[in-house]
Design an enzyme around this catalytic site. Structure first.
Site, PDB file in Angstrom:
ATOM      1  N   LYS A  35      -8.081   4.572  -0.888  1.00  0.00           N
ATOM      2  CA  LYS A  35      -7.797   4.705   0.545  1.00  0.00           C
ATOM      3  C   LYS A  35      -6.564   5.577   0.695  1.00  0.00           C
ATOM      4  O   LYS A  35      -5.514   5.305   0.105  1.00  0.00           O
ATOM      5  CB  LYS A  35      -7.535   3.344   1.186  1.00  0.00           C
ATOM      6  CG  LYS A  35      -7.379   3.454   2.698  1.00  0.00           C
ATOM      7  CD  LYS A  35      -6.664   2.269   3.293  1.00  0.00           C
ATOM      8  CE  LYS A  35      -5.188   2.384   3.138  1.00  0.00           C
ATOM      9  NZ  LYS A  35      -4.355   2.467   4.295  1.00  0.00           N
ATOM     10  N   ASP A  64      -8.087   7.005   5.970  1.00  0.00           N
ATOM     11  CA  ASP A  64      -7.591   6.036   6.969  1.00  0.00           C
ATOM     12  C   ASP A  64      -6.598   6.731   7.903  1.00  0.00           C
ATOM     13  O   ASP A  64      -5.391   6.550   7.788  1.00  0.00           O
ATOM     14  CB  ASP A  64      -6.940   4.879   6.187  1.00  0.00           C
ATOM     15  CG  ASP A  64      -6.256   3.857   7.079  1.00  0.00           C
ATOM     16  OD1 ASP A  64      -6.636   3.720   8.247  1.00  0.00           O
ATOM     17  OD2 ASP A  64      -5.334   3.181   6.567  1.00  0.00           O
ATOM     18  N   LYS A  66      -6.991   6.702  11.345  1.00  0.00           N
ATOM     19  CA  LYS A  66      -6.947   5.939  12.613  1.00  0.00           C
ATOM     20  C   LYS A  66      -6.904   6.856  13.839  1.00  0.00           C
ATOM     21  O   LYS A  66      -5.968   6.816  14.637  1.00  0.00           O
ATOM     22  CB  LYS A  66      -5.745   4.996  12.620  1.00  0.00           C
ATOM     23  CG  LYS A  66      -5.775   3.940  11.527  1.00  0.00           C
ATOM     24  CD  LYS A  66      -4.627   2.946  11.691  1.00  0.00           C
ATOM     25  CE  LYS A  66      -4.642   1.841  10.659  1.00  0.00           C
ATOM     26  NZ  LYS A  66      -4.292   2.278   9.297  1.00  0.00           N
ATOM     27  N   ASP A  69      -7.595   9.479  20.442  1.00  0.00           N
ATOM     28  CA  ASP A  69      -7.277  10.576  21.368  1.00  0.00           C
ATOM     29  C   ASP A  69      -8.459  10.680  22.322  1.00  0.00           C
ATOM     30  O   ASP A  69      -9.352   9.820  22.308  1.00  0.00           O
ATOM     31  CB  ASP A  69      -7.055  11.875  20.566  1.00  0.00           C
ATOM     32  CG  ASP A  69      -6.076  12.828  21.264  1.00  0.00           C
ATOM     33  OD1 ASP A  69      -6.245  13.065  22.484  1.00  0.00           O
ATOM     34  OD2 ASP A  69      -5.153  13.336  20.594  1.00  0.00           O
ATOM     35  N   THR A 128      -2.645  -5.604  12.815  1.00  0.00           N
ATOM     36  CA  THR A 128      -2.216  -6.945  12.388  1.00  0.00           C
ATOM     37  C   THR A 128      -0.703  -7.115  12.530  1.00  0.00           C
ATOM     38  O   THR A 128      -0.195  -8.224  12.426  1.00  0.00           O
ATOM     39  CB  THR A 128      -2.644  -7.234  10.935  1.00  0.00           C
ATOM     40  OG1 THR A 128      -2.293  -6.113  10.143  1.00  0.00           O
ATOM     41  CG2 THR A 128      -4.122  -7.487  10.840  1.00  0.00           C
ATOM     42  N   ARG A 220      -0.158  -2.262  -3.229  1.00  0.00           N
ATOM     43  CA  ARG A 220       0.961  -2.503  -4.139  1.00  0.00           C
ATOM     44  C   ARG A 220       0.686  -3.432  -5.318  1.00  0.00           C
ATOM     45  O   ARG A 220       1.272  -3.190  -6.395  1.00  0.00           O
ATOM     46  CB  ARG A 220       2.181  -2.961  -3.320  1.00  0.00           C
ATOM     47  CG  ARG A 220       2.784  -1.790  -2.542  1.00  0.00           C
ATOM     48  CD  ARG A 220       3.676  -2.246  -1.429  1.00  0.00           C
ATOM     49  NE  ARG A 220       2.919  -2.875  -0.353  1.00  0.00           N
ATOM     50  CZ  ARG A 220       3.474  -3.375   0.750  1.00  0.00           C
ATOM     51  NH1 ARG A 220       4.776  -3.311   0.922  1.00  0.00           N
ATOM     52  NH2 ARG A 220       2.712  -3.910   1.686  1.00  0.00           N
TER      53      ARG A 220
HETATM   54  O1  C5P Z   1       0.198  -2.489  -0.501  1.00  0.00           O
HETATM   55  P1  C5P Z   1      -0.727  -3.263   0.390  1.00  0.00           P
HETATM   56  O2  C5P Z   1      -1.832  -3.966  -0.354  1.00  0.00           O
HETATM   57  O3  C5P Z   1      -0.004  -4.183   1.326  1.00  0.00           O
HETATM   58  O4  C5P Z   1      -1.429  -2.121   1.257  1.00  0.00           O
HETATM   59  C1  C5P Z   1      -2.316  -2.416   2.307  1.00  0.00           C
HETATM   60  C2  C5P Z   1      -2.815  -1.158   2.915  1.00  0.00           C
HETATM   61  O5  C5P Z   1      -3.660  -1.499   4.019  1.00  0.00           O
HETATM   62  C3  C5P Z   1      -1.735  -0.233   3.447  1.00  0.00           C
HETATM   63  O6  C5P Z   1      -2.191   1.104   3.283  1.00  0.00           O
HETATM   64  C4  C5P Z   1      -1.661  -0.581   4.909  1.00  0.00           C
HETATM   65  O7  C5P Z   1      -1.243   0.491   5.689  1.00  0.00           O
HETATM   66  C5  C5P Z   1      -3.135  -0.921   5.198  1.00  0.00           C
HETATM   67  N1  C5P Z   1      -3.319  -1.816   6.340  1.00  0.00           N
HETATM   68  C6  C5P Z   1      -2.760  -3.073   6.415  1.00  0.00           C
HETATM   69  N2  C5P Z   1      -2.991  -3.864   7.506  1.00  0.00           N
HETATM   70  C7  C5P Z   1      -3.747  -3.431   8.503  1.00  0.00           C
HETATM   71  C8  C5P Z   1      -4.348  -2.159   8.459  1.00  0.00           C
HETATM   72  C9  C5P Z   1      -4.107  -1.369   7.341  1.00  0.00           C
HETATM   73  O8  C5P Z   1      -2.054  -3.491   5.485  1.00  0.00           O
HETATM   74  N3  C5P Z   1      -3.985  -4.222   9.528  1.00  0.00           N
END
Ligand code: C5P
Length: 246
Positions: A35, A64, A66, A69, A128, A220
């Site tokens: 992603k 991703d 998003k 517009d 979220t 992460r």
């Molecule tokens: O590192 P981590 O597992 O927290 O990454 C989650 C990914 O999902 C990040 O790229 C974050 O921007 C994305 N994301 C999120 N919550 C959302 C939408 C997207 O954590 N509601």
């Protein structure tokens, strides 16, 4: 998409192209896809995406960005990224019916012209990071967060979108409300052995999948691990074992 043991897309959240390339090299073949979001894309553009895809041409890409517009602009943006052959793209459902329909139509038309498979188009409902107080501040005080998520997911489905990006805690309700074919893409997932970082109210990968998630987005726990390939394999193994297929 081919069959993978782990329905996980690894979030490549960095501006550093060499770091991104080394993570993709390590995890290709273990996860279902990658992603790439605003952070990497704004720093490195389409050339950056090509630099990742060149490492593993077949790795599915969730782009991703998003989009949000007016319908014509979103349709143009969708057309603009189609040469990258994304497996999945996303738009904000709050952009409304006409915008979502324009995104779905543009992706289908472009794929048709290219003789390629169209990408899945999924919607972000309520970020979220927003709680009911933050929603009230932007004028969405009439409903609870969950009601607003359900409302926007139903609208996305009515517009022909393929699914939504949602919190693990919304999965059961969305699965019940939107049926089996609607893709639920779930970030905020943490194996028991991983740091939660800034994610709140996480579920484990196996819990999220058991609740009805189709695809997990995990960053992460893999990318910050000393051995990203080993971390990705550990997640994949835990998922497979929980399904009794090991
Ligand atoms: O590192 P981590 O597992 O927290 O990454 C989650 C990914 O999902 C990040 O790229 C974050 O921007 C994305 N994301 C999120 N919550 C959302 C939408 C997207 O954590 N509601």
């Amino acid at each position: 998409m081919t069959l993978f043991s782990a329905p996980v897309f690894c979030a490549i959240d960095t501006v550093d192209i060499s770091r991104a390339r080394s993570i993709v090299t390590a995890i290709a073949g273990v996860v279902a896809g990658i992603k790439v979001g605003l952070e990497f894309f704004h720093a490195n553009g389409t050339m950056g995406i090509h630099a990742l895809r060149d490492l593993c041409i077949s790795i599915p890409l969730f782009l991703d960005l998003k989009f949000h517009d007016i319908p014509t602009t979103v349709a143009g943006a969708v057309r603009g990224v189609m040469p990258l052959q994304p497996f999945m793209i996303d738009v904000h459902a709050s952009g409304g019916r006409a915008m979502m329909e324009a995104a779905a139509a543009a992706s289908a038309e472009e794929a048709d012209k290219a003789g390629a498979q169209r990408p899945l188009v999924v919607a972000v409902t309520v970020l979220t990071s927003l709680d009911s107080y933050a929603m009230a501040e932007v004028g969405m005080a009439a409903s609870s967060v969950t009601d607003q998520v359900m409302r926007l997911a139903s609208l996305a489905q009515a517009c022909g979108l393929d699914g939504v990006v949602c919190s693990a805690h919304e999965v059961r309700r969305l699965r019940a409300g939107c049926g089996p074919g609607f893709r639920l893409v779930v970030p905020g997932v943490r194996p028991v052995w991983a740091d939660h970082n800034d994610q709140r109210r996480v579920l484990t990968p196996t819990e999220a999948l058991a609740a009805g998630a189709d695809l997990l987005v995990i960053g992460r726990p893999v990318t910050a691990a000393s051995d990203p390939a080993a971390a990705a394999r550990r997640i994949a193994r835990e998922i497979v074992e929980s399904r009794g297929c090991a």
